[in-house]
Structures are given as structure tokens and as C-alpha cells.
Design an enzyme around this catalytic site. Structure first.
Site, short mmCIF file in Angstrom:
data_model
loop_
_atom_site.label_atom_id
_atom_site.label_comp_id
_atom_site.label_asym_id
_atom_site.label_seq_id
_atom_site.Cartn_x
_atom_site.Cartn_y
_atom_site.Cartn_z
N ARG A 112 35.61 14.34 38.61
CA ARG A 112 35.17 13.11 38.69
C ARG A 112 35.92 11.89 38.35
NH1 ARG A 112 29.64 14.99 38.06
NH2 ARG A 112 29.38 12.83 38.77
N ARG A 160 30.01 -1.07 41.72
CA ARG A 160 28.49 -0.68 41.36
C ARG A 160 27.53 -2.01 41.06
NH1 ARG A 160 24.87 1.45 41.04
NH2 ARG A 160 24.69 3.03 39.34
N TYR A 207 19.06 22.42 41.38
CA TYR A 207 18.31 21.32 41.55
C TYR A 207 17.36 21.37 42.60
CZ TYR A 207 22.21 18.67 39.33
OH TYR A 207 22.79 18.35 38.44
N ARG A 242 32.70 6.29 37.12
CA ARG A 242 32.34 5.14 36.09
C ARG A 242 33.30 4.83 34.97
NH1 ARG A 242 26.67 7.46 34.88
NH2 ARG A 242 28.07 9.18 34.98
N ASP A 258 28.34 13.25 46.90
CA ASP A 258 27.54 13.79 45.70
C ASP A 258 27.50 15.43 45.87
OD1 ASP A 258 26.24 13.37 42.87
OD2 ASP A 258 24.99 14.62 43.83
O1 CP3 Z 1 35.56 11.57 41.49
C1 CP3 Z 1 34.78 12.58 41.85
O2 CP3 Z 1 34.66 13.78 41.36
C2 CP3 Z 1 34.13 12.53 43.38
C3 CP3 Z 1 32.65 12.30 43.17
C4 CP3 Z 1 31.63 13.13 42.67
C5 CP3 Z 1 30.36 12.76 42.39
N1 CP3 Z 1 29.67 13.78 42.04
C6 CP3 Z 1 30.12 11.10 42.28
C7 CP3 Z 1 29.02 10.77 41.27
C8 CP3 Z 1 31.63 14.53 42.30
C9 CP3 Z 1 32.51 15.64 42.84
C10 CP3 Z 1 30.42 14.61 42.15
C11 CP3 Z 1 29.74 16.11 41.76
C12 CP3 Z 1 28.43 16.42 41.08
N2 CP3 Z 1 27.48 15.53 41.06
C13 CP3 Z 1 28.41 17.45 40.30
C14 CP3 Z 1 29.35 18.76 40.21
C15 CP3 Z 1 30.39 18.24 39.11
C16 CP3 Z 1 30.21 18.62 37.54
O3 CP3 Z 1 29.94 17.46 37.21
O4 CP3 Z 1 29.56 19.68 37.42
C17 CP3 Z 1 27.11 17.37 39.91
C18 CP3 Z 1 26.56 18.44 39.05
C19 CP3 Z 1 26.51 16.11 40.45
C20 CP3 Z 1 24.92 15.84 40.21
C21 CP3 Z 1 25.19 14.26 39.64
N3 CP3 Z 1 25.33 13.40 40.30
C22 CP3 Z 1 24.74 13.95 38.34
C23 CP3 Z 1 24.54 15.14 37.06
C24 CP3 Z 1 25.07 12.64 38.31
C25 CP3 Z 1 24.59 11.68 37.30
C26 CP3 Z 1 25.40 11.69 35.79
C27 CP3 Z 1 27.06 11.74 36.10
O5 CP3 Z 1 27.52 12.87 35.91
O6 CP3 Z 1 27.73 10.83 36.46
C28 CP3 Z 1 25.19 12.27 39.62
C29 CP3 Z 1 25.69 10.84 40.05
C30 CP3 Z 1 26.89 10.73 40.32
N4 CP3 Z 1 27.91 11.37 41.34
C31 CP3 Z 1 27.94 9.40 39.92
C32 CP3 Z 1 29.18 9.68 40.51
C33 CP3 Z 1 30.05 8.63 40.41
C34 CP3 Z 1 27.22 8.34 39.06
C35 CP3 Z 1 26.53 7.48 39.82
C36 CP3 Z 1 26.73 5.68 39.43
O7 CP3 Z 1 27.55 5.34 39.75
O8 CP3 Z 1 25.63 5.56 38.42
#
Ligand code: CP3
Length: 349
Positions: A23, A36, A147, A27, A72
Site C-alpha cells: 500500500r 484526493r 466481499y 494515504r 483496487d
Molecule cells: O499502493 C498500493 O499498494 C497499490 C494500491 C492498492 C489499493 N488497494 C489502493 C487503495 C492495493 C494493492 C489495494 C489492494 C486492496 N484493496 C486490498 C489488499 C491489500 C490488503 O490490504 O490486504 C484490499 C483488502 C482492498 C480493499 C480496500 N480498498 C479497502 C479495505 C479499502 C479502504 C481502506 C484502506 O485499506 O485503504 C480500499 C480503498 C483503497 N484502495 C484506498 C487505496 C489507496 C483508499 C481510498 C482513498 O483514497 O480513500
């Protein structure tokens, strides 16, 4: 050309352990939070230009050995005809709760699956110019199913577990469809320039060892085999599943990433040294070290490096970086990994 990550996956001797951060494009970065303010998360994902910009943000700021594509976990499911919104994690307003709903899913052609992601990979690949490896990713069948059936993130995913008890055949069909979707999507990402594919099993730990081996592992193995036949280097990430790590350790993949609850050192010992065949291990600093500040991060990183042999180790966190992590802690982690390489110049790996 920075090939530290690929060399580590092949078990080759490396001048330094490769490092990237799960990640890392997100953020905790002020430049991401600024962007954002102008765009919703979904807009960033949908635009290859913006997604490429976000992917490269951590690479411009830090000396990291891999960029992970900004998308995502749920990006590919739109191609199944399922709508996903974010609040802040993925939400499915019409979750799949019956065998009929599972059987109604149609497998899309490869080029229909999140085409913005391969488009982003092509842009990033050119702009990276070999500075860092490029990582594509997809969700493991179980974590996507969690999900789709539950409707949103939940600690125990009771609706998914109930589906297995009620209708194991439909459960298996769902995982089979998702494994095929992920294979097509992953191969397409490799074709578009991803050097490595990480398969995120974020909810890997919700079943017992017995259920995992019987009902889930065959689908994960099928996905990994399909990717392997297409020549895609694979890292499988299992979150929250230390009770499964011995079973994960014989999956067909080049790299196994474990969360911070597992001991990479113990697993390396169990598997034996990486001699060119076998698995590289990735991880697994507790992301909470970063929240505790740079000094704690240096301490935690040093302990991690001391506990896992350099060959076949890719340094990372044990799960995604927290949005509250200070930039200084990220820098401290990177500096500590680089310092190890400086200290050991002239001494054997
Ligand atoms: O930098 C990176 O790793 C690349 C981008 C990336 C995102 N999501 C962007 C994102 C990756 C690899 C993911 C994968 C992802 N998404 C997973 C697997 C990784 C893990 O944490 O186990 C999962 C479970 C998700 C589902 C998801 N998407 C959640 C739970 C959330 C909200 C909370 C959070 O963890 O950030 C998201 C939204 C999301 N995906 C954001 C980002 C940058 C935040 C969105 C925002 O800017 O408000």
C-alpha cells in the site's frame, strides 16, 4: 536496471535486500492526499494517467525497489457485471447469496477485465525506465469471494462461511470462476509490463487448515499454476493466517509473503536456505513500528534483518502501511535496509 526483486525471487545473491511497501501508493503520502482533494478514489483508479501518477509517487520520493500498480482489489469484478462502491472499503449492494447468483456469473474475456489497469501498467513501465521493478496484483479467489458474498469487509465473513456449509458446490464454483478471472487478469497485466504479480489473500485466515486445504487451496493452486504456465513470476501474500503457513509453503509460487503474526525466520529454517529453487520470503515488519516512529522502526527493521538470511528475502511490511504512518518512519526503514548493505561490503552474504 534495478533487478533486485527478480533476483531475490530467483534466490540469487544480491548486493542488497530489495524493499517495497504494501500500500505504498496511498494515504500516508501528502501528495496522494492532495490529489484526493480533487478526485474521488474511483476516478483515480479509472484514469490510467492519474493512476500512473499515483503509482509513481512513492518511487519519486523514496528509494524503493518496486512500484505496485495503483488499482483496487475489486477492480476486476466490474467485468463480472457486479457494481462496487467504496465507503471507504469496497461495498457490494447486491451481494451473491445463492447458487443461482453464482451460476449467473459470466467469465469475461481478458481484454474486458479492468482494461484501465494494463493501460496504467504500460504508462508506468515507460516512465520507470528500469528504476524499479513493476508489480501487478490481483486478489486471491477467497478474498474476492469474501466481499462478493458478504457485501463488505467484515472480521469473520459469516455469510461466506455459511455459503460453504450450505452449498459447498456453489462455493467451489464461485472460487473456480474467480480463479479463472484472476488468471486472465494477471496474465494480461504481465503482458502489459508487470514484472511480478502479487496475489493478495487479505482474508486468508478465516477458515481452518482442514477447510482451506479441502475447499480453497485447490483453487489457489490452479490460479498459480495457470500464471506459472504463462511465465508470470508470482508472490502469494497470506494475511492473518499463521495456522496455514506450512501449507502455504508448498504452493506453486516464487515468493511467499506473510503478515507480521508469522515468523519468517522460522519458516526459512523449515524450508531451508534458498538455493535457486524454492521460495523467496517477503515481509514482514509489523506496520505498527512505523506508527511508533523512526527509532522504533530502525529497531524493528534491524531485528527483522537479523532473523532472516539475506538471500531470498524481500523486505516489506507484514500488511499495508497505515494512513497515519509518518514519512520519517518510511525513510528510517529504507535507510536501515541500505545500511546493512554498506556494513556488509566485503563480507559474505
Ligand atoms: O499502493 C498500493 O499498494 C497499490 C494500491 C492498492 C489499493 N488497494 C489502493 C487503495 C492495493 C494493492 C489495494 C489492494 C486492496 N484493496 C486490498 C489488499 C491489500 C490488503 O490490504 O490486504 C484490499 C483488502 C482492498 C480493499 C480496500 N480498498 C479497502 C479495505 C479499502 C479502504 C481502506 C484502506 O485499506 O485503504 C480500499 C480503498 C483503497 N484502495 C484506498 C487505496 C489507496 C483508499 C481510498 C482513498 O483514497 O480513500
Amino acid at each position: 536496471m534495478n533487478d533486485l526483486l527478480l533476483r531475490a525471487l530467483r534466490g540469487e545473491d544480491n548486493p542488497r535486500r530489495p524493499l517495497w511497501i504494501m500500500r505504498q501508493a496511498g494515504r500516508y503520502l501528502p501528495e496522494y492526499r492532495d490529489l484526493r482533494k480533487q478526485h474521488r478514489f474511483e476516478e483515480l483508479c479509472a484514469s490510467p494517467e492519474l493512476a500512473a501518477e499515483v503509482t509513481l509517487m512513492p518511487i519519486e520520493r523514496f528509494d524503493l525497489d518496486a512500484a505496485i500498480i495503483f488499482a483496487d482489489l475489486m477492480s476486476p469484478v466490474a467485468a463480472l457485471g457486479i457494481d462496487v462502491r467504496f465507503d471507504p472499503g469496497p461495498v457490494i449492494d447486491k451481494p451473491l447469496r445463492s447458487a443461482a447468483a453464482v451460476r449467473a456469473l459470466n467469465l469475461p474475456d481478458a481484454e474486458e477485465i479492468a482494461p484501465e489497469v494494463p493501460a496504467t501498467l504500460r504508462l508506468v513501465k515507460a516512465r520507470l525506465a528500469g528504476r524499479a521493478a513493476l508489480i501487478g496484483f490481483c486478489g486471491a479467489p477467497l478474498s474476492i469471494a469474501a466481499y462478493l458474498v458478504q457485501g463488505r469487509g467484515q472480521k469473520d465473513f459469516t455469510a461466506l462461511r455459511a455459503l460453504l456449509r450450505e452449498d459447498p458446490v456453489a462455493f467451489g464454483e464461485l472460487l473456480d470462476t474467480l480463479a479463472q478471472l484472476a488468471a486472465r487478469y494477471g496474465i494480461e497485466q504481465h503482458r502489459a509490463g508487470a514484472d511480478v504479480l502479487q496475489i493478495f489473500d487479505s482474508w486468508a485466515g478465516i477458515f481452518s487448515l482442514d477447510d482451506w486445504e479441502r475447499h480453497i487451496k485447490p483453487h489457489v493452486s490452479a490460479l498459480l499454476d495457470e500464471l506459472g504456465r504463462a511465465g508470470v513470476p508470482r508472490i502469494f501474500f497470506a494475511n492473518g493466517a499463521p495456522h496455514l503457513s506450512r501449507s502455504h509453503a508448498n504452493l506453486p509460487c516464487e515468493g511467499l509473503a506473510l503478515c507480521w503474526r508469522s515468523s519468517l525466520g522460522n519458516l526459512r529454517h523449515l524450508l531451508g536456505p534458498h538455493t535457486g529453487s524454492g521460495m523467496a520470503l517477503q515481509g514482514n515488519l509489523d506496520p505498527a513500528y512505523l506508527l511508533a516512529g523512526p527509532e522504533a522502526t530502525v529497531r524493528g527493521t534491524r531485528e527483522l534483518l537479523a532473523s532472516v538470511p539475506r538471500r531470498g528475502h524481500i523486505v516489506n511490511l507484514g500488511h499495508g502501511i497505515s494512513p497515519e504512518a509518518p514519512i520519517e518512519s518510511v525513510q528510517a526503514m529504507i535507510d536501515t535496509v541500505q545500511a546493512e548493505a554498506q556494513e556488509s561490503v566485503g563480507s559474505p552474504a
